[in-house]
Scaffold this motif. Sequence first.
Motif, PDB file in Angstrom:
ATOM      1  N   GLY A 148       0.793  -1.219   0.000  1.00 57.42           N
ATOM      2  CA  GLY A 148       0.000   0.000   0.000  1.00 57.42           C
ATOM      3  C   GLY A 148       0.824   1.266   0.000  1.00 57.42           C
ATOM      4  N   GLY A 149       2.143   1.140  -0.116  1.00 60.69           N
ATOM      5  CA  GLY A 149       3.003   2.315  -0.178  1.00 60.69           C
ATOM      6  C   GLY A 149       3.003   3.105   1.119  1.00 60.69           C
ATOM      7  N   SER A 150       3.105   4.421   0.991  1.00 59.63           N
ATOM      8  CA  SER A 150       3.179   5.277   2.180  1.00 59.63           C
ATOM      9  C   SER A 150       1.880   5.272   2.982  1.00 59.63           C
ATOM     10  CB  SER A 150       3.524   6.705   1.763  1.00 59.63           C
ATOM     11  OG  SER A 150       2.541   7.214   0.867  1.00 59.63           O
ATOM     12  N   ASN A 151       0.766   4.924   2.350  1.00 62.62           N
ATOM     13  CA  ASN A 151      -0.514   4.850   3.062  1.00 62.62           C
ATOM     14  C   ASN A 151      -0.627   3.599   3.928  1.00 62.62           C
ATOM     15  OD1 ASN A 151      -1.501   7.262   1.943  1.00 62.62           O
ATOM     16  ND2 ASN A 151      -2.180   6.188   0.093  1.00 62.62           N
ATOM     17  N   GLY A 152       0.170   2.591   3.605  1.00 63.99           N
ATOM     18  CA  GLY A 152       0.117   1.355   4.361  1.00 63.99           C
ATOM     19  C   GLY A 152      -1.084   0.495   4.013  1.00 63.99           C
ATOM     20  N   LEU A 153      -1.243  -0.577   4.746  1.00 64.38           N
ATOM     21  CA  LEU A 153      -2.409  -1.449   4.600  1.00 64.38           C
ATOM     22  C   LEU A 153      -3.417  -1.090   5.680  1.00 64.38           C
ATOM     23  CD1 LEU A 153      -0.778  -4.964   3.949  1.00 64.38           C
ATOM     24  CD2 LEU A 153      -1.805  -3.408   2.286  1.00 64.38           C
ATOM     25  N   TYR A 154      -4.571  -0.605   5.265  1.00 61.38           N
ATOM     26  CA  TYR A 154      -5.590  -0.188   6.225  1.00 61.38           C
ATOM     27  C   TYR A 154      -6.859  -1.004   6.005  1.00 61.38           C
ATOM     28  CZ  TYR A 154      -6.845   2.555   2.102  1.00 61.38           C
ATOM     29  OH  TYR A 154      -7.144   2.941   0.820  1.00 61.38           O
ATOM     30  N   GLY A 155      -7.762  -0.915   6.953  1.00 59.62           N
ATOM     31  CA  GLY A 155      -8.990  -1.699   6.871  1.00 59.62           C
ATOM     32  C   GLY A 155      -8.770  -3.178   7.072  1.00 59.62           C
ATOM     33  N   VAL A 156      -7.747  -3.533   7.851  1.00 60.75           N
ATOM     34  CA  VAL A 156      -7.461  -4.945   8.116  1.00 60.75           C
ATOM     35  C   VAL A 156      -8.619  -5.542   8.916  1.00 60.75           C
ATOM     36  CG1 VAL A 156      -5.868  -6.571   9.197  1.00 60.75           C
ATOM     37  CG2 VAL A 156      -4.985  -4.490   8.110  1.00 60.75           C
ATOM     38  N   PRO A 157      -9.186  -6.656   8.478  1.00 62.14           N
ATOM     39  CA  PRO A 157     -10.316  -7.245   9.214  1.00 62.14           C
ATOM     40  C   PRO A 157      -9.907  -7.674  10.619  1.00 62.14           C
ATOM     41  CG  PRO A 157     -10.120  -8.184   7.006  1.00 62.14           C
ATOM     42  CD  PRO A 157      -8.881  -7.391   7.243  1.00 62.14           C
ATOM     43  N   ALA A 158     -10.868  -7.644  11.517  1.00 61.95           N
ATOM     44  CA  ALA A 158     -10.617  -8.114  12.881  1.00 61.95           C
ATOM     45  C   ALA A 158     -10.347  -9.614  12.859  1.00 61.95           C
ATOM     46  CB  ALA A 158     -11.825  -7.811  13.763  1.00 61.95           C
ATOM     47  N   PRO A 159      -9.490 -10.091  13.752  1.00 59.45           N
ATOM     48  CA  PRO A 159      -9.211 -11.534  13.770  1.00 59.45           C
ATOM     49  C   PRO A 159     -10.439 -12.330  14.182  1.00 59.45           C
ATOM     50  CG  PRO A 159      -8.240 -10.444  15.685  1.00 59.45           C
ATOM     51  CD  PRO A 159      -8.738  -9.356  14.780  1.00 59.45           C
ATOM     52  N   THR A 160     -10.487 -13.536  13.721  1.00 63.04           N
ATOM     53  CA  THR A 160     -11.578 -14.441  14.077  1.00 63.04           C
ATOM     54  C   THR A 160     -11.001 -15.674  14.759  1.00 63.04           C
ATOM     55  OG1 THR A 160     -11.505 -15.495  11.890  1.00 63.04           O
ATOM     56  CG2 THR A 160     -13.051 -13.675  12.187  1.00 63.04           C
ATOM     57  N   LEU A 161     -11.734 -16.188  15.718  1.00 62.68           N
ATOM     58  CA  LEU A 161     -11.304 -17.371  16.451  1.00 62.68           C
ATOM     59  C   LEU A 161     -12.514 -18.266  16.664  1.00 62.68           C
ATOM     60  CD1 LEU A 161      -8.785 -18.571  17.843  1.00 62.68           C
ATOM     61  CD2 LEU A 161      -9.560 -17.511  19.954  1.00 62.68           C
ATOM     62  N   SER A 162     -12.489 -19.423  16.009  1.00 60.90           N
ATOM     63  CA  SER A 162     -13.610 -20.374  16.074  1.00 60.90           C
ATOM     64  C   SER A 162     -14.924 -19.716  15.672  1.00 60.90           C
ATOM     65  CB  SER A 162     -13.724 -20.974  17.485  1.00 60.90           C
ATOM     66  OG  SER A 162     -12.549 -21.664  17.826  1.00 60.90           O
ATOM     67  N   GLY A 163     -14.865 -18.890  14.645  1.00 56.91           N
ATOM     68  CA  GLY A 163     -16.050 -18.218  14.149  1.00 56.91           C
ATOM     69  C   GLY A 163     -16.422 -16.946  14.886  1.00 56.91           C
ATOM     70  N   LEU A 164     -15.736 -16.645  15.971  1.00 53.38           N
ATOM     71  CA  LEU A 164     -16.027 -15.441  16.753  1.00 53.38           C
ATOM     72  C   LEU A 164     -15.159 -14.299  16.259  1.00 53.38           C
ATOM     73  CD1 LEU A 164     -17.408 -14.067  19.211  1.00 53.38           C
ATOM     74  CD2 LEU A 164     -15.469 -14.863  20.595  1.00 53.38           C
ATOM     75  N   VAL A 165     -15.804 -13.186  15.907  1.00 51.24           N
ATOM     76  CA  VAL A 165     -15.082 -12.006  15.433  1.00 51.24           C
ATOM     77  C   VAL A 165     -14.633 -11.190  16.645  1.00 51.24           C
ATOM     78  CG1 VAL A 165     -15.194  -9.932  14.025  1.00 51.24           C
ATOM     79  CG2 VAL A 165     -16.444 -11.975  13.323  1.00 51.24           C
TER      80      VAL A 165
END
Length: 324
Positions: A148-165
């Motif tokens: 994503g260059g200088s803007n970086g990677l944004y909007g990373v999804p929240a982690p999930t664990l056993s289907g739980l967000v």
Amino acid sequence: MTSLATTHPATRPRLRPAVRNATAVAAGTLLLAAAPLYLAPYATTTLTRILVFGLLAASLNLLVGVVGLPSLGHAAFFGVGAYAAAFSALHGTSGVPALLLGMAAAALVALVAGAVAVRAGGVFFLMLTLAVGELTQQAADSWESVTGGSNGLYGVPAPTLSGLVLDQPATTYWYVLAFFLAGLLALRLAATSATGVVLRGIRDSEDRMRALGYRTTLVKLGAFVFAGAVAGLAGGLLAAQQRLVTPADAGFETSALALLAVVIGGTGSWWGPCLGAALVIVVRDSLGATLDGHGPLALGLLFVLVVYLLPTGIARIRLRRTAP
């Protein structure tokens, strides 16, 4: 036999430090686990950042305090792990698999960089690790299609664990805390193992260990890769908590702050760098906001005071008081 066991002074006191340490660790773990129950969401988020940065500082402490290799580019592996985990999450694979991918990517970069760096020592090692960090930051800044260059990677999804967000401050905190404790335990086991004894011997006299038949370069490379992998785990946790990764996360400032946390907390101690990380985050971010953006100045003053008053770090206060 009973009289010997009860009268000999060396039989009972040996157990007391171990019991006290185990009790302190258990109490500290329970206190950390219960933190979201009595903290506000913002304070919980701040504590989560402290855990992430504390794991990065602890991984650097393995190099500085055990092997005797102070690095100025350790954030490179932190950034690589963060980018790899964030990229994986953005393409549908989050949670534990993303963390493992971040660790693997960081370990691979550490293997390539360490194959050259660990052959040097002193100032040359510092300069080589600094170069690795700068190259990693520049690559993250220019490789826009992936990073994503200088803007970086944004909007990373929240982690999930056993289907739980895990998208709430409390659930994210517990997720980070679990891997923080696992990473800290792995570092502790590595430092107290037979390999850790060899690493300390290399730190004290590499020529002597080489004369005893140890392949010191290979042992140092293994420690360098392991520390890089744990730093990559911390980077993956950063992506999960912050939902944003930028080139600055892999840059010199992050490496310098991690090294500062190790020095303030105390090299060789395992809770010291975590305490140093907490002070760095609180002074730079929270306290800096109340000082009209002068957090770095306050952090510099704190560093000078600690080095002047406590040259061995905050974690050594108790040891110095109880020394005969």
